[in-house]
Design a protein around this motif. Structure first.
Motif, PDB file in Angstrom:
ATOM      1  N   LYS A 195     -11.882 -66.298 -23.714  1.00  0.00           N
ATOM      2  CA  LYS A 195     -11.909 -65.512 -24.957  1.00  0.00           C
ATOM      3  C   LYS A 195     -11.044 -66.167 -26.023  1.00  0.00           C
ATOM      4  O   LYS A 195     -10.092 -66.893 -25.713  1.00  0.00           O
ATOM      5  CB  LYS A 195     -11.413 -64.086 -24.705  1.00  0.00           C
ATOM      6  CG  LYS A 195     -12.299 -63.294 -23.776  1.00  0.00           C
ATOM      7  CD  LYS A 195     -11.719 -61.914 -23.546  1.00  0.00           C
ATOM      8  CE  LYS A 195     -12.598 -61.097 -22.607  1.00  0.00           C
ATOM      9  NZ  LYS A 195     -12.002 -59.778 -22.311  1.00  0.00           N
ATOM     10  N   ASP A 196     -11.374 -65.893 -27.291  1.00  0.00           N
ATOM     11  CA  ASP A 196     -10.575 -66.418 -28.397  1.00  0.00           C
ATOM     12  C   ASP A 196      -9.140 -65.899 -28.348  1.00  0.00           C
ATOM     13  O   ASP A 196      -8.204 -66.633 -28.648  1.00  0.00           O
ATOM     14  CB  ASP A 196     -11.213 -66.045 -29.739  1.00  0.00           C
ATOM     15  CG  ASP A 196     -12.512 -66.785 -29.988  1.00  0.00           C
ATOM     16  OD1 ASP A 196     -12.698 -67.872 -29.391  1.00  0.00           O
ATOM     17  OD2 ASP A 196     -13.343 -66.276 -30.762  1.00  0.00           O
ATOM     18  N   GLU A 197      -8.986 -64.638 -27.994  1.00  0.00           N
ATOM     19  CA  GLU A 197      -7.659 -64.012 -27.902  1.00  0.00           C
ATOM     20  C   GLU A 197      -7.510 -63.413 -26.495  1.00  0.00           C
ATOM     21  O   GLU A 197      -7.729 -62.216 -26.308  1.00  0.00           O
ATOM     22  CB  GLU A 197      -7.517 -62.904 -28.954  1.00  0.00           C
ATOM     23  CG  GLU A 197      -7.548 -63.386 -30.393  1.00  0.00           C
ATOM     24  CD  GLU A 197      -6.253 -64.051 -30.806  1.00  0.00           C
ATOM     25  OE1 GLU A 197      -5.182 -63.659 -30.292  1.00  0.00           O
ATOM     26  OE2 GLU A 197      -6.311 -64.974 -31.628  1.00  0.00           O
TER      27      GLU A 197
END
Length: 196
Positions: free
Chosen positions: A96-98
C-alpha cells in the motif's frame, strides 16, 4: 497456621493465577495454563523503565532462537501455512502507498507466536508471548522511524520461514538470531522518541 497468613497466601496465589477465589463458593486451582501463570511476569517487565529495553530484547532473542530451532523439528503443514498467511498479510500491507504500521506489527507478532507454539513447549511459548507483547512499542517505533525496516524485517521473516519449511533447526536458529540482533542493533542506535 493462623487465618491471616493463610489469607495472604491465597491472595498471593490468586494474583499469580494459581488459585481462583469465588465469593461465597470457595477457592479453586486454575487450569495451570502457562500464559495465565506467567502473566505476573509481564507486569514486572512493564515496570521496567525504557532504558532497559535492550535487556528485554536480549532475553527475547535467547528464547525465540531456541523456539525456532525446536519448531523446525516439529512444525506441521498447518502452522507453516498459517505463518505464510501472516507474511502474505504483511506483504499486502507493505504494498500500500501508506502501510499501517500497527497492522504490520500485529501480523509480525502473530508470526512469532506461531513459531513459539510450534516449538512444542507451552511454557516457552507463554514466555515468548509475555515478552513479545512488551516489545510492541519498540517494534512500532522502529517500523515508523527507520527507513526500510518493515521490508528488511519481512525478508528476514521469509528466510526464517524457509528454514522452518526445510525443517533445518540450525538454520532456523541462526536466521531468527540474525533477525532479532537487527532489532537489538536498532535499539542501541535509535533516535529518541517524541515526548508525549
Amino acid at each position: 497456621m493462623s487465618r491471616n497468613p493463610l489469607r495472604e497466601g491465597v491472595r498471593a496465589l490468586s494474583v499469580m493465577g494459581v488459585l481462583e477465589t469465588r465469593q461465597g463458593d470457595g477457592t479453586y486451582v486454575t487450569s495451570h495454563d502457562s500464559s495465565l501463570l506467567l502473566a505476573p511476569m509481564g507486569f514486572v517487565v512493564d515496570l521496567q523503565d525504557h532504558s532497559g529495553a535492550h535487556h528485554l530484547h536480549a532475553v527475547r532473542r535467547l528464547l525465540e532462537t531456541e523456539a525456532a530451532a525446536l519448531a523446525a523439528r516439529l512444525i506441521g503443514p498447518e502452522d507453516l501455512t498459517a505463518a505464510d498467511q501472516m507474511l502474505l498479510r504483511i506483504e499486502a500491507e507493505l504494498a500500500k502507498d501508506e502501510p499501517n504500521h500497527e497492522t504490520v506489527i500485529d501480523n509480525d507478532m502473530a508470526f512469532h507466536q506461531i513459531i513459539a507454539r510450534a516449538s512444542g513447549n507451552p511454557v516457552l511459548a507463554a514466555l515468548i508471548e509475555a515478552l513479545g507483547g512488551r516489545t510492541t512499542r519498540d517494534r512500532l517505533w522502529r517500523s515508523i522511524s527507520q527507513q526500510g525496516a518493515d521490508e528488511t524485517t519481512h525478508a528476514e521473516h521469509r528466510s526464517i520461514l524457509a528454514a522452518l519449511t526445510a525443517h533445518d533447526p540450525d538454520r532456523a536458529r541462526a536466521r531468527m538470531a540474525a533477525h532479532l540482533f537487527a532489532v537489538e542493533d536498532y535499539l542501541h542506535e535509535r533516535p529518541p522518541e517524541p515526548a508525549q
